[in-house]
Design a protein around this motif. Sequence first.
Motif, PDB file in Angstrom:
ATOM      1  N   ALA A 155       0.830  -1.208   0.000  1.00 13.84           N
ATOM      2  CA  ALA A 155       0.000   0.000   0.000  1.00 13.84           C
ATOM      3  C   ALA A 155       0.867   1.261   0.000  1.00 13.84           C
ATOM      4  CB  ALA A 155      -0.935  -0.009   1.202  1.00 13.84           C
ATOM      5  N   LEU A 156       1.942   1.264   0.774  1.00 12.18           N
ATOM      6  CA  LEU A 156       2.848   2.407   0.784  1.00 12.18           C
ATOM      7  C   LEU A 156       3.459   2.623  -0.596  1.00 12.18           C
ATOM      8  CD1 LEU A 156       4.619   1.942   4.221  1.00 12.18           C
ATOM      9  CD2 LEU A 156       3.288   3.914   3.518  1.00 12.18           C
ATOM     10  N   GLY A 157       3.842   1.540  -1.254  1.00 15.48           N
ATOM     11  CA  GLY A 157       4.398   1.651  -2.600  1.00 15.48           C
ATOM     12  C   GLY A 157       3.386   2.181  -3.599  1.00 15.48           C
ATOM     13  N   CYS A 158       2.146   1.722  -3.490  1.00 18.48           N
ATOM     14  CA  CYS A 158       1.092   2.188  -4.408  1.00 18.48           C
ATOM     15  C   CYS A 158       0.816   3.667  -4.227  1.00 18.48           C
ATOM     16  CB  CYS A 158      -0.178   1.378  -4.196  1.00 18.48           C
ATOM     17  SG  CYS A 158      -0.096  -0.289  -4.820  1.00 18.48           S
ATOM     18  N   PHE A 159       0.729   4.119  -2.989  1.00 21.39           N
ATOM     19  CA  PHE A 159       0.451   5.529  -2.756  1.00 21.39           C
ATOM     20  C   PHE A 159       1.653   6.403  -3.109  1.00 21.39           C
ATOM     21  CE2 PHE A 159      -3.127   3.990  -0.166  1.00 21.39           C
ATOM     22  CZ  PHE A 159      -4.115   4.792  -0.709  1.00 21.39           C
ATOM     23  N   ALA A 160       2.860   5.887  -2.922  1.00 21.43           N
ATOM     24  CA  ALA A 160       4.047   6.635  -3.346  1.00 21.43           C
ATOM     25  C   ALA A 160       4.076   6.763  -4.869  1.00 21.43           C
ATOM     26  CB  ALA A 160       5.305   5.952  -2.838  1.00 21.43           C
ATOM     27  N   LEU A 161       3.736   5.696  -5.569  1.00 20.68           N
ATOM     28  CA  LEU A 161       3.654   5.748  -7.031  1.00 20.68           C
ATOM     29  C   LEU A 161       2.565   6.720  -7.476  1.00 20.68           C
ATOM     30  CD1 LEU A 161       4.520   4.654  -9.806  1.00 20.68           C
ATOM     31  CD2 LEU A 161       2.772   2.880  -9.506  1.00 20.68           C
ATOM     32  N   ALA A 162       1.448   6.732  -6.763  1.00 23.24           N
ATOM     33  CA  ALA A 162       0.370   7.663  -7.098  1.00 23.24           C
ATOM     34  C   ALA A 162       0.827   9.112  -6.924  1.00 23.24           C
ATOM     35  CB  ALA A 162      -0.852   7.391  -6.228  1.00 23.24           C
ATOM     36  N   ASN A 214      -3.553  11.565  -1.168  1.00 28.60           N
ATOM     37  CA  ASN A 214      -2.534  10.512  -1.167  1.00 28.60           C
ATOM     38  C   ASN A 214      -1.533  10.695  -0.036  1.00 28.60           C
ATOM     39  OD1 ASN A 214      -3.570   9.126  -3.362  1.00 28.60           O
ATOM     40  ND2 ASN A 214      -2.384  10.313  -4.838  1.00 28.60           N
ATOM     41  N   THR A 215      -1.183  11.927   0.267  1.00 29.34           N
ATOM     42  CA  THR A 215      -0.264  12.184   1.380  1.00 29.34           C
ATOM     43  C   THR A 215      -0.898  11.817   2.714  1.00 29.34           C
ATOM     44  OG1 THR A 215       0.717  13.979   0.096  1.00 29.34           O
ATOM     45  CG2 THR A 215       1.179  13.941   2.452  1.00 29.34           C
ATOM     46  N   ILE A 216      -2.176  12.096   2.863  1.00 33.78           N
ATOM     47  CA  ILE A 216      -2.887  11.714   4.087  1.00 33.78           C
ATOM     48  C   ILE A 216      -2.883  10.194   4.240  1.00 33.78           C
ATOM     49  CG2 ILE A 216      -5.169  11.668   5.186  1.00 33.78           C
ATOM     50  CD1 ILE A 216      -5.592  14.457   3.869  1.00 33.78           C
ATOM     51  N   ALA A 217      -3.121   9.482   3.137  1.00 33.69           N
ATOM     52  CA  ALA A 217      -3.092   8.022   3.189  1.00 33.69           C
ATOM     53  C   ALA A 217      -1.708   7.515   3.568  1.00 33.69           C
ATOM     54  CB  ALA A 217      -3.519   7.446   1.849  1.00 33.69           C
ATOM     55  N   LEU A 218      -0.654   8.136   3.039  1.00 34.66           N
ATOM     56  CA  LEU A 218       0.710   7.729   3.410  1.00 34.66           C
ATOM     57  C   LEU A 218       0.986   7.968   4.884  1.00 34.66           C
ATOM     58  CD1 LEU A 218       2.877   8.894   0.382  1.00 34.66           C
ATOM     59  CD2 LEU A 218       2.564   6.570   1.212  1.00 34.66           C
ATOM     60  N   ILE A 219       0.521   9.084   5.413  1.00 39.05           N
ATOM     61  CA  ILE A 219       0.728   9.385   6.835  1.00 39.05           C
ATOM     62  C   ILE A 219       0.024   8.345   7.704  1.00 39.05           C
ATOM     63  CG2 ILE A 219       0.198  11.043   8.668  1.00 39.05           C
ATOM     64  CD1 ILE A 219       0.610  13.263   6.567  1.00 39.05           C
ATOM     65  N   VAL A 220      -1.202   8.003   7.354  1.00 39.04           N
ATOM     66  CA  VAL A 220      -1.954   7.013   8.133  1.00 39.04           C
ATOM     67  C   VAL A 220      -1.293   5.632   8.038  1.00 39.04           C
ATOM     68  CG1 VAL A 220      -4.152   5.786   8.281  1.00 39.04           C
ATOM     69  CG2 VAL A 220      -4.126   8.254   8.037  1.00 39.04           C
ATOM     70  N   LEU A 221      -0.847   5.255   6.850  1.00 44.46           N
ATOM     71  CA  LEU A 221      -0.182   3.954   6.697  1.00 44.46           C
ATOM     72  C   LEU A 221       1.135   3.897   7.456  1.00 44.46           C
ATOM     73  CD1 LEU A 221      -0.866   3.246   2.931  1.00 44.46           C
ATOM     74  CD2 LEU A 221      -1.812   2.015   4.888  1.00 44.46           C
ATOM     75  N   LEU A 222       1.886   4.977   7.441  1.00 41.45           N
ATOM     76  CA  LEU A 222       3.123   5.001   8.229  1.00 41.45           C
ATOM     77  C   LEU A 222       2.826   4.939   9.727  1.00 41.45           C
ATOM     78  CD1 LEU A 222       5.289   7.578   6.273  1.00 41.45           C
ATOM     79  CD2 LEU A 222       5.734   5.147   6.564  1.00 41.45           C
ATOM     80  N   GLY A 223       1.725   5.558  10.132  1.00 45.72           N
ATOM     81  CA  GLY A 223       1.313   5.460  11.532  1.00 45.72           C
ATOM     82  C   GLY A 223       0.923   4.041  11.914  1.00 45.72           C
TER      83      GLY A 223
END
Length: 94
Positions: free
Chosen positions: A14-21, A48-57
């Motif tokens: 998921a982190l990779g997908c959102f980073a690619l997005a 997308n940045t919000i999703a990355l922050i939540v996934l990293l959390g």
Amino acid sequence: MILSPVLSVALTFALGCFALALVLNLVRLFTAPTLTDRILTVDTMTVNTIALIVLLGLRTGSALSVEIALLFALTGFVSTVAFCKYLLRGCIIE
């Protein structure tokens, strides 16, 4: 926090997908033909940045990341509304 191997792989994917997005949004930001397209691209980058922050959390087990994501969401919403109002009326504060 110890994650199961399946959850760890899913979070990494998921982190990779959102980073690619985000990278694809950055390309669209520079190639967008109109200002409206650029505003929508910045709004999508915010999501997308919000999703990355939540996934990293989730990966780190930090509850603080949810609050950071919430503040980022509020800021992104206000900035999108301000950009759209500027685009429609030419001024933000009336």
